[in-house]
Design a protein around this motif. Structure first.
Motif, PDB file in Angstrom:
ATOM      1  N   THR A 102       0.819  -1.207   0.000  1.00 47.85           N
ATOM      2  CA  THR A 102       0.000   0.000   0.000  1.00 47.85           C
ATOM      3  C   THR A 102       0.853   1.259   0.000  1.00 47.85           C
ATOM      4  OG1 THR A 102      -0.111   0.071   2.419  1.00 47.85           O
ATOM      5  CG2 THR A 102      -1.857  -1.136   1.287  1.00 47.85           C
ATOM      6  N   GLU A 119      -3.933  -0.348  -7.452  1.00 50.98           N
ATOM      7  CA  GLU A 119      -5.251   0.230  -7.715  1.00 50.98           C
ATOM      8  C   GLU A 119      -5.495   1.359  -6.726  1.00 50.98           C
ATOM      9  OE1 GLU A 119      -9.913  -1.127  -7.214  1.00 50.98           O
ATOM     10  OE2 GLU A 119      -8.388  -2.654  -7.493  1.00 50.98           O
ATOM     11  N   ARG A 120      -6.038   2.452  -7.221  1.00 56.41           N
ATOM     12  CA  ARG A 120      -6.394   3.568  -6.334  1.00 56.41           C
ATOM     13  C   ARG A 120      -7.777   3.294  -5.762  1.00 56.41           C
ATOM     14  NH1 ARG A 120      -3.788   9.262  -6.539  1.00 56.41           N
ATOM     15  NH2 ARG A 120      -4.118   9.628  -4.346  1.00 56.41           N
ATOM     16  N   LYS A 121      -7.869   3.207  -4.453  1.00 52.40           N
ATOM     17  CA  LYS A 121      -9.130   2.908  -3.773  1.00 52.40           C
ATOM     18  C   LYS A 121      -9.971   4.180  -3.618  1.00 52.40           C
ATOM     19  CE  LYS A 121      -9.301  -0.962  -2.782  1.00 52.40           C
ATOM     20  NZ  LYS A 121      -9.754  -1.989  -3.695  1.00 52.40           N
ATOM     21  N   ASP A 122     -11.217   4.009  -3.192  1.00 54.01           N
ATOM     22  CA  ASP A 122     -12.130   5.144  -3.024  1.00 54.01           C
ATOM     23  C   ASP A 122     -11.599   6.192  -2.044  1.00 54.01           C
ATOM     24  OD1 ASP A 122     -13.903   4.062  -4.836  1.00 54.01           O
ATOM     25  OD2 ASP A 122     -15.190   3.156  -3.314  1.00 54.01           O
ATOM     26  N   ASP A 123     -10.844   5.750  -1.034  1.00 52.52           N
ATOM     27  CA  ASP A 123     -10.304   6.701  -0.055  1.00 52.52           C
ATOM     28  C   ASP A 123      -8.987   7.328  -0.509  1.00 52.52           C
ATOM     29  OD1 ASP A 123      -8.485   4.633   0.228  1.00 52.52           O
ATOM     30  OD2 ASP A 123      -8.881   4.302   2.364  1.00 52.52           O
ATOM     31  N   THR A 166      -6.102   5.791  -1.192  1.00 48.81           N
ATOM     32  CA  THR A 166      -4.924   4.957  -0.979  1.00 48.81           C
ATOM     33  C   THR A 166      -4.696   4.036  -2.169  1.00 48.81           C
ATOM     34  OG1 THR A 166      -6.198   3.261   0.185  1.00 48.81           O
ATOM     35  CG2 THR A 166      -5.173   4.972   1.540  1.00 48.81           C
ATOM     36  N   TRP A 167      -3.459   3.581  -2.308  1.00 46.66           N
ATOM     37  CA  TRP A 167      -3.069   2.681  -3.385  1.00 46.66           C
ATOM     38  C   TRP A 167      -2.889   1.281  -2.808  1.00 46.66           C
ATOM     39  CZ3 TRP A 167      -2.579   4.534  -8.334  1.00 46.66           C
ATOM     40  CH2 TRP A 167      -2.511   5.921  -8.484  1.00 46.66           C
ATOM     41  N   LEU A 168      -3.326   0.236  -3.557  1.00 47.40           N
ATOM     42  CA  LEU A 168      -3.266  -1.128  -3.033  1.00 47.40           C
ATOM     43  C   LEU A 168      -3.034  -2.146  -4.137  1.00 47.40           C
ATOM     44  CD1 LEU A 168      -3.812  -3.296  -0.763  1.00 47.40           C
ATOM     45  CD2 LEU A 168      -6.203  -3.169  -1.465  1.00 47.40           C
TER      46      LEU A 168
END
Length: 97
Positions: free
Chosen positions: A17, A44-48, A50-52
């Motif tokens: 992350t 992947e860029r999450k809704d909040d 952050t990258w995961l």
């Protein structure tokens, strides 16, 4: 009744992350587990924000890795378990699995 043997996991899912304040259009996870390829594994860029990325890795060893932002800037993991020098004059992040 025969004793049950503990079965060791063949792989362990490891989450990689980066925080939301990382400014990039794309983040590639490059490391020993994917031949340091910038094309094989994108976070992947999450809704909040952050990258995961989650990667299945074999337990019982350590892996070197870094993030490549926008195909140009290298970034280490901010909370890596350790860092080791690489031949390019910087450090690689290390995860122990």
């Amino acid at each position: 009744m025969p004793a049950k043997r503990a079965v060791k996991a063949k792989t362990v899912d490891v989450a990689f992350t980066l925080p939301a304040d990382v400014q990039a259009d794309s983040v590639a996870l490059c490391g020993e587990f994917n031949e340091w390829s910038p094309e094989k594994l994108l976070l992947e860029r999450k809704d909040d924000g952050t990258w995961l990325a989650t990667v299945a890795l074999k337990p019982g060893r350590s892996y070197r890795y870094r993030y490549l932002l926008d195909g140009q800037r290298w970034e280490n993991a901010w909370g890596a378990e350790s860092y080791v020098p690489n031949p390019y004059g910087s450090d690689d992040s290390v995860v122990e699995v």
